[in-house]
Scaffold this active site. Structure first.
Site, PDB file in Angstrom:
ATOM      1  N   LYS A 234       0.967  -1.503   0.279  1.00 33.63           N
ATOM      2  CA  LYS A 234       0.160   0.164  -0.173  1.00 33.63           C
ATOM      3  C   LYS A 234       0.742   0.764  -0.114  1.00 33.63           C
ATOM      4  CE  LYS A 234      -2.829   2.887   0.530  1.00 33.63           C
ATOM      5  NZ  LYS A 234      -4.234   3.384  -0.355  1.00 33.63           N
ATOM      6  N   CYS A 288      -3.492  11.024   2.825  1.00 34.04           N
ATOM      7  CA  CYS A 288      -2.759  10.093   2.499  1.00 34.04           C
ATOM      8  C   CYS A 288      -1.223   9.762   1.675  1.00 34.04           C
ATOM      9  CB  CYS A 288      -3.263   8.864   1.522  1.00 34.04           C
ATOM     10  SG  CYS A 288      -4.751   9.182   3.164  1.00 34.04           S
TER      11      CYS A 288
HETATM   12  N1  LIG Z   1      -9.715   9.026   2.530  1.00 36.97           N
HETATM   13  C1  LIG Z   1      -9.045   8.332   1.453  1.00 36.97           C
HETATM   14  O1  LIG Z   1      -9.071   8.694   0.056  1.00 36.97           O
HETATM   15  C2  LIG Z   1      -8.273   6.920   1.186  1.00 36.97           C
HETATM   16  C3  LIG Z   1      -7.862   6.948   2.805  1.00 36.97           C
HETATM   17  N2  LIG Z   1      -7.157   5.579   2.875  1.00 36.97           N
HETATM   18  C4  LIG Z   1      -7.478   5.176   4.706  1.00 36.97           C
HETATM   19  O2  LIG Z   1      -7.696   4.730   5.014  1.00 36.97           O
HETATM   20  C5  LIG Z   1      -7.688   5.346   6.292  1.00 36.97           C
HETATM   21  C6  LIG Z   1      -9.006   5.890   6.921  1.00 36.97           C
HETATM   22  O3  LIG Z   1      -9.009   7.096   6.265  1.00 36.97           O
HETATM   23  P1  LIG Z   1     -10.558   8.080   6.083  1.00 36.97           P
HETATM   24  O4  LIG Z   1     -11.697   7.405   5.822  1.00 36.97           O
HETATM   25  O5  LIG Z   1      -9.867   9.040   5.097  1.00 36.97           O
HETATM   26  O6  LIG Z   1     -10.179   8.917   7.458  1.00 36.97           O
HETATM   27  P2  LIG Z   1     -11.844   9.548   8.295  1.00 36.97           P
HETATM   28  O7  LIG Z   1     -10.527  11.103   8.385  1.00 36.97           O
HETATM   29  O8  LIG Z   1     -11.950  10.843   7.102  1.00 36.97           O
HETATM   30  O9  LIG Z   1     -12.664   8.922   8.689  1.00 36.97           O
HETATM   31  C7  LIG Z   1     -12.406   7.909   9.777  1.00 36.97           C
HETATM   32  C8  LIG Z   1     -12.992   8.081  11.210  1.00 36.97           C
HETATM   33  O10 LIG Z   1     -12.798   7.420  11.934  1.00 36.97           O
HETATM   34  C9  LIG Z   1     -13.731   7.483  12.697  1.00 36.97           C
HETATM   35  N3  LIG Z   1     -12.289   6.768  14.696  1.00 36.97           N
HETATM   36  C10 LIG Z   1     -11.408   7.610  14.492  1.00 36.97           C
HETATM   37  N4  LIG Z   1     -10.769   7.081  16.100  1.00 36.97           N
HETATM   38  C11 LIG Z   1     -11.733   5.856  16.262  1.00 36.97           C
HETATM   39  C12 LIG Z   1     -11.997   4.700  17.214  1.00 36.97           C
HETATM   40  N5  LIG Z   1     -11.154   4.447  17.957  1.00 36.97           N
HETATM   41  N6  LIG Z   1     -13.071   4.040  16.255  1.00 36.97           N
HETATM   42  C13 LIG Z   1     -14.300   4.425  15.549  1.00 36.97           C
HETATM   43  N7  LIG Z   1     -14.099   4.970  14.485  1.00 36.97           N
HETATM   44  C14 LIG Z   1     -12.853   6.208  14.607  1.00 36.97           C
HETATM   45  C15 LIG Z   1     -12.885   9.039  12.758  1.00 36.97           C
HETATM   46  O11 LIG Z   1     -14.217   9.895  13.252  1.00 36.97           O
HETATM   47  C16 LIG Z   1     -13.220   9.128  11.366  1.00 36.97           C
HETATM   48  O12 LIG Z   1     -15.147   8.899  11.351  1.00 36.97           O
HETATM   49  C17 LIG Z   1      -6.574   5.679   6.488  1.00 36.97           C
HETATM   50  O13 LIG Z   1      -5.752   5.212   7.065  1.00 36.97           O
HETATM   51  C18 LIG Z   1      -5.992   6.300   5.261  1.00 36.97           C
HETATM   52  O14 LIG Z   1      -5.201   6.481   5.414  1.00 36.97           O
HETATM   53  C19 LIG Z   1      -7.385   4.750   2.161  1.00 36.97           C
HETATM   54  C20 LIG Z   1      -7.195   5.383   1.360  1.00 36.97           C
HETATM   55  C21 LIG Z   1      -8.533   5.674   1.019  1.00 36.97           C
HETATM   56  C1  LIG Z   2      -1.148   5.900  -5.255  1.00 34.76           C
HETATM   57  C2  LIG Z   2      -2.346   6.157  -5.306  1.00 34.76           C
HETATM   58  O1  LIG Z   2      -3.474   6.569  -6.808  1.00 34.76           O
HETATM   59  N1  LIG Z   2      -3.546   6.329  -4.375  1.00 34.76           N
HETATM   60  C3  LIG Z   2      -4.532   6.900  -4.554  1.00 34.76           C
HETATM   61  C4  LIG Z   2      -4.305   8.533  -3.606  1.00 34.76           C
HETATM   62  O2  LIG Z   2      -5.628   8.677  -3.436  1.00 34.76           O
HETATM   63  P1  LIG Z   2      -5.555  10.341  -3.321  1.00 34.76           P
HETATM   64  O3  LIG Z   2      -7.308  10.805  -2.858  1.00 34.76           O
HETATM   65  O4  LIG Z   2      -4.141  10.708  -2.283  1.00 34.76           O
HETATM   66  O5  LIG Z   2      -5.275  11.822  -4.312  1.00 34.76           O
HETATM   67  P2  LIG Z   2      -4.201  11.488  -5.683  1.00 34.76           P
HETATM   68  O6  LIG Z   2      -4.929  12.080  -7.115  1.00 34.76           O
HETATM   69  O7  LIG Z   2      -3.678  10.517  -5.624  1.00 34.76           O
HETATM   70  O8  LIG Z   2      -3.678  13.565  -5.249  1.00 34.76           O
HETATM   71  C5  LIG Z   2      -3.388  13.206  -4.046  1.00 34.76           C
HETATM   72  C6  LIG Z   2      -2.249  14.713  -4.536  1.00 34.76           C
HETATM   73  O9  LIG Z   2      -1.407  14.859  -5.212  1.00 34.76           O
HETATM   74  C7  LIG Z   2      -2.272  15.620  -6.418  1.00 34.76           C
HETATM   75  N2  LIG Z   2      -1.630  15.553  -7.775  1.00 34.76           N
HETATM   76  C8  LIG Z   2      -1.579  14.191  -8.066  1.00 34.76           C
HETATM   77  C9  LIG Z   2      -1.045  13.302  -9.547  1.00 34.76           C
HETATM   78  C10 LIG Z   2      -0.982  14.677 -10.035  1.00 34.76           C
HETATM   79  O10 LIG Z   2      -0.072  13.928 -11.463  1.00 34.76           O
HETATM   80  N3  LIG Z   2      -0.230  15.500  -9.761  1.00 34.76           N
HETATM   81  C11 LIG Z   2      -0.190  15.707  -8.607  1.00 34.76           C
HETATM   82  O11 LIG Z   2      -0.169  16.889  -7.661  1.00 34.76           O
HETATM   83  C12 LIG Z   2      -2.852  16.156  -6.204  1.00 34.76           C
HETATM   84  O12 LIG Z   2      -3.977  17.635  -6.694  1.00 34.76           O
HETATM   85  C13 LIG Z   2      -3.445  16.111  -4.627  1.00 34.76           C
HETATM   86  O13 LIG Z   2      -3.065  16.580  -3.959  1.00 34.76           O
HETATM   87  O14 LIG Z   2      -3.960   8.179  -2.453  1.00 34.76           O
HETATM   88  C14 LIG Z   2      -5.126   7.099  -1.993  1.00 34.76           C
HETATM   89  C15 LIG Z   2      -4.533   6.995  -0.317  1.00 34.76           C
HETATM   90  O15 LIG Z   2      -3.956   6.118   0.356  1.00 34.76           O
HETATM   91  O16 LIG Z   2      -5.439   7.475  -0.102  1.00 34.76           O
HETATM   92  C16 LIG Z   2      -5.136   5.984  -3.294  1.00 34.76           C
HETATM   93  O17 LIG Z   2      -5.970   5.155  -2.390  1.00 34.76           O
HETATM   94  C17 LIG Z   2      -5.962   6.634  -4.134  1.00 34.76           C
HETATM   95  O18 LIG Z   2      -5.483   5.698  -4.841  1.00 34.76           O
END
Ligand SMILES: NC(=O)C1=CN([C@@H]2O[C@H](COP(=O)(O)OP(=O)(O)OC[C@H]3O[C@@H](n4cnc5c(N)ncnc54)[C@H](O)[C@@H]3O)[C@@H](O)[C@H]2O)C=CC1
Ligand SMILES: CC(=O)N[C@@H]1[C@@H](OP(=O)(O)OP(=O)(O)OC[C@H]2O[C@@H](n3ccc(=O)[nH]c3=O)[C@H](O)[C@@H]2O)O[C@H](C(=O)O)[C@@H](O)[C@@H]1O
Length: 461
Positions: A234, A288
Site C-alpha cells: 500500500k 495519505c
Molecule cells: N481518504 C482516502 O482517500 C483514503 C484513505 N485511506 C486510509 O483509510 C484510513 C481512514 O481514512 P479516512 O476514511 O480518509 O479517514 P477519515 O478521517 O475520513 O475517517 C476516519 C473516521 O474514523 C473515526 N474514528 C477515529 N478513531 C476511531 C475509533 N477509535 N473507533 C471508531 N472510529 C474512529 C473518526 O471519527 C472518523 O469518522 C486511513 O488509514 C487512510 O490512510 C486509504 C485509501 C483512501
Molecule cells: C497511488 C495512488 O494513486 N493512491 C491514490 C491516492 O489518492 P488521493 O485521494 O490521495 O489522490 P491523488 O490523486 O493521489 O492526489 C494526491 C495529491 O497529489 C496531487 N497530484 C496528484 C497527481 C498528479 O499527477 N499530480 C498532483 O499534483 C493532487 O492534486 C493531490 O493534492 O491515495 C489514496 C490513499 O491511499 O488515500 C489511494 O487509495 C489512491 O489510490
C-alpha cells in the site's frame, strides 16, 4: 522419521455465512473509506454495523441522513438503513460481540516535530481494544487502514489477544487488506475496479479473508505472503505517486524556464507504455500521499536504512505551494499590480479536484506564504464548489465562497490551486470579470485562450 507438513486449511466458514445472508460485519471508522466499505458490504448482502467515536455522525446515520460525496454510497446506505441492514453505533464492544467480521478503517496519524517523526497508533489501538473486548472464536478482524509495515502483527495482534484472551490464527482470524480507493469512485474501486490485496497472520486467516473478499470484489483477490508485505504494498503505491509528482513538479520548472509546454511533452512521453509522467501542480495534499513516505522513512530509520529519494521527493512537493505563491507575487510585479493592495482570489480549497476533502490542501500553504510576506487576510478570497465552511480560513479571517462569478469579479489576481471540473473553463471567461489580468493556473486546468500563466504551458512567471 516422516514429518507431515500440517497445512490444514479448513473450508472458509465466513464466506458461507455471507452467501446465506447471515454475515454481520462491523466497520470501525465511518469516514471516507469506512462509508464506502459499509456500502460495499451491504451490497454484498451482509448486515453492517458502523462504529464511530463521533456520536453526531452516528446519530445522523441512524436517522437516515447519509452524507457522502458519492451518490451510489448514499443510495446504498440509505436503503440499507431503511431496511435495517445498516445501523451505526459508538459502542465498539457491542458491535464486536454482534459481528463475525470486524473491519478497521480508522486513521493512523503522523506526529511530526522539528526534529523527529513519530507515528500515532492511538485510534487503531483504541478500535482494537473495543474489538478485542467483544471478540469470539471464529471471528475475523481485517485491518484496512494504511499503516507502517509490521503494524498488524506488532501493534494490532497483541492488543486483540490481550483484550480477548484468544490466540490469532488458532481462535480468531487476523488479516490486513489495504484500502486503495480514490474517493469520488471509492465504492466502484472496491467492488469493480481493483483486485483486493489480502494477507493473513497465517494461512487460515488469509483464506478466510480472501474467500470473503472474493464475494465482494469482482476483480478478485491478490493474496500476499504476509500482512507486512501487504502493508508495504500500500505504501509502495503511495511513495511511487509522491516521487512521480515530484518529478513532474521539478521538470515543469525546467520546461517553463525553457518556454516548453510540459503538458505537450508529458503527453508525448506518455504515448509509450513505460512512461507514466504525472502532473505538476500546486502541491500534494490529502491525508495519505503526503503521509505514506513518512511511514516508510519512520520504519526505515528503525532498521538504519536511508531513503534519500523518498525524502527529497517529499521536500520538493512540500515546497511546491510556496513556489506557486512566489510565482503569483512575481506575476503581480510583472503586471504592475501592487501586492499590498491587490484583490487576490484562490480557486480551490479541496486538496484535489471534485472532492470536499480539504485535509493537507496546498491552498492552506499558498495562503500561509502570502500572509508571511505581508499580504493581508482581507485581500484574499477563496472559492470552492464543494467546501461550504472552513475553520482555518475563518480563523485567518479569509472569506470562503461557492459563487465563482462574484468571487472573481473585480479581482486583480486569480490563482488556481485545485483541479475542480468547475474550473475547466476558458481563461478569457475569468479575465472578463477581473480588474487586473493576472491569472496563475497552478493546475493547468483552464483552457489558455488568453494571456495567462499556467504551470504546464511553458509560460510561468
Ligand atoms: N481518504 C482516502 O482517500 C483514503 C484513505 N485511506 C486510509 O483509510 C484510513 C481512514 O481514512 P479516512 O476514511 O480518509 O479517514 P477519515 O478521517 O475520513 O475517517 C476516519 C473516521 O474514523 C473515526 N474514528 C477515529 N478513531 C476511531 C475509533 N477509535 N473507533 C471508531 N472510529 C474512529 C473518526 O471519527 C472518523 O469518522 C486511513 O488509514 C487512510 O490512510 C486509504 C485509501 C483512501
Ligand atoms: C497511488 C495512488 O494513486 N493512491 C491514490 C491516492 O489518492 P488521493 O485521494 O490521495 O489522490 P491523488 O490523486 O493521489 O492526489 C494526491 C495529491 O497529489 C496531487 N497530484 C496528484 C497527481 C498528479 O499527477 N499530480 C498532483 O499534483 C493532487 O492534486 C493531490 O493534492 O491515495 C489514496 C490513499 O491511499 O488515500 C489511494 O487509495 C489512491 O489510490
Amino acid at each position: 522419521m516422516v514429518t507431515f507438513l500440517k497445512k490444514v486449511i479448513s473450508t472458509p466458514v465466513l464466506a458461507d455465512l455471507l452467501r446465506r445472508g447471515e454475515l454481520v460485519v462491523a466497520v470501525y471508522g465511518l469516514g471516507y473509506v469506512g462509508m464506502a466499505l459499509s456500502a460495499a458490504w451491504a451490497l454484498a448482502g451482509a448486515r453492517v454495523i458502523g462504529v464511530d467515536i463521533n456520536s453526531g455522525k452516528v446519530e445522523k446515520l441512524n436517522s437516515g441522513v447519509v452524507e457522502y460525496v458519492e451518490k451510489d454510497v448514499v443510495d446504498v446506505l440509505t436503503h440499507a438503513i431503511r431496511s435495517g441492514k445498516f445501523t451505526a453505533t459508538t459502542d465498539g464492544v457491542v458491535a464486536s460481540i454482534r459481528s463475525h467480521v470486524k473491519i478497521v478503517a480508522v486513521p493512523v496519524f503522523l506526529k511530526k516535530s522539528a526534529t523527529a517523526i513519530d507515528v500515532d497508533f492511538s485510534a487503531l489501538t483504541s478500535a482494537a481494544k473495543s474489538i478485542g473486548a467483544g471478540l469470539k472464536k471464529g471471528d475475523l478482524v481485517i485491518v484496512e487502514s494504511s499503516v507502517p509495515p509490521g503494524t498488524t502483527e506488532e501493534v494490532v495482534r497483541s492488543v486483540l489477544e490481550g483484550a480477548s484472551g484468544l490466540v490469532a490464527e488458532e481462535d480468531f482470524y487476523l488479516a490486513y487488506s489495504p484500502e486503495r480507493v480514490m474517493v469520488g469512485h471509492a465504492l466502484k474501486d472496491i467492488v469493480e475496479n481493483y483486485p483486493k490485496v489480502v494477507a493473513g497472520v497465517g494461512p487460515r486467516s488469509a483464506e478466510e479473508a480472501a474467500e470473503l473478499y472474493r464475494q465482494v470484489a469482482k476483480r478478485g483477490v491478490l493474496v500476499l505472503e504476509s500482512t507486512r508485505e501487504a502493508e508495504f504494498e500500500k505504501l509502495l503505491e503511495g511513495v511511487y505517486r509522491d516521487v512521480n509528482i515530484a518529478v513532474a513538479n521539478e521538470m515543469a520548472k525546467l520546461a517553463n524556464t525553457l518556454g516548453i509546454s510540459f503538458r505537450r511533452a508529458r503527453e508525448a512521453a506518455n504515448s509509450q507504455p513505460y512512461s507514466h509522467v504525472h502532473k505538476p501542480g500546486s502541491g500534494v495534499g490529502g491525508n495519505c500521499i503526503p503521509v505514506y513516505p513518512y511511514f516508510l522513512m519512520w520504519t526505515a530509520a528503525k532498521y538504519g536504512v536511508d531513503l534519500p529519494l523518498t525524502r527529497t521527493a517529499r521536500f520538493i512537493n512540500e515546497k511546491q505551494p510556496e513556489e506557486v505563491a512566489f510565482a503569483a507575487l512575481r506575476a503581480m510585479l510583472k503586471h504592475g499590480v501592487n501586492p499590498a493592495a491587490a484583490k487576490i482570489v484562490i480557486l480551490g480549497l479541496a486538496f484535489r479536484g471534485d472532492v470536499d476533502d480539504t485535509r493537507g490542501s496546498p491552498t492552506y500553504d499558498i495562503i500561509a506564504t502570502l500572509l508571511k510576506v505581508g499580504i493581508k487576510s482581507e485581500q484574499i478570497t477563496v472559492h470552492d464548489p464543494y467546501v461550504k465552511q472552513d475553520m482555518l480560513l475563518a480563523r485567518w479571517g479569509i472569506a470562503l465562497t461557492q459563487d465563482l462569478e462574484s468571487a472573481v469579479k473585480g479581482a486583480d489576481v486569480v490563482i488556481i490551486s485545485t483541479d475542480h471540473s468547475a474550473y475547466k473553463i476558458k481563461a478569457s471567461v475569468l479575465l472578463s470579470l477581473m480588474n487586473s489580468q493576472v491569472v496563475v493556473d497552478a493546475r493547468g486546468v483552464l483552457t489558455p485562450d488568453a494571456d495567462i500563466y499556467s504551470i504546464d504551458s511553458g509560460r510561468w512567471p
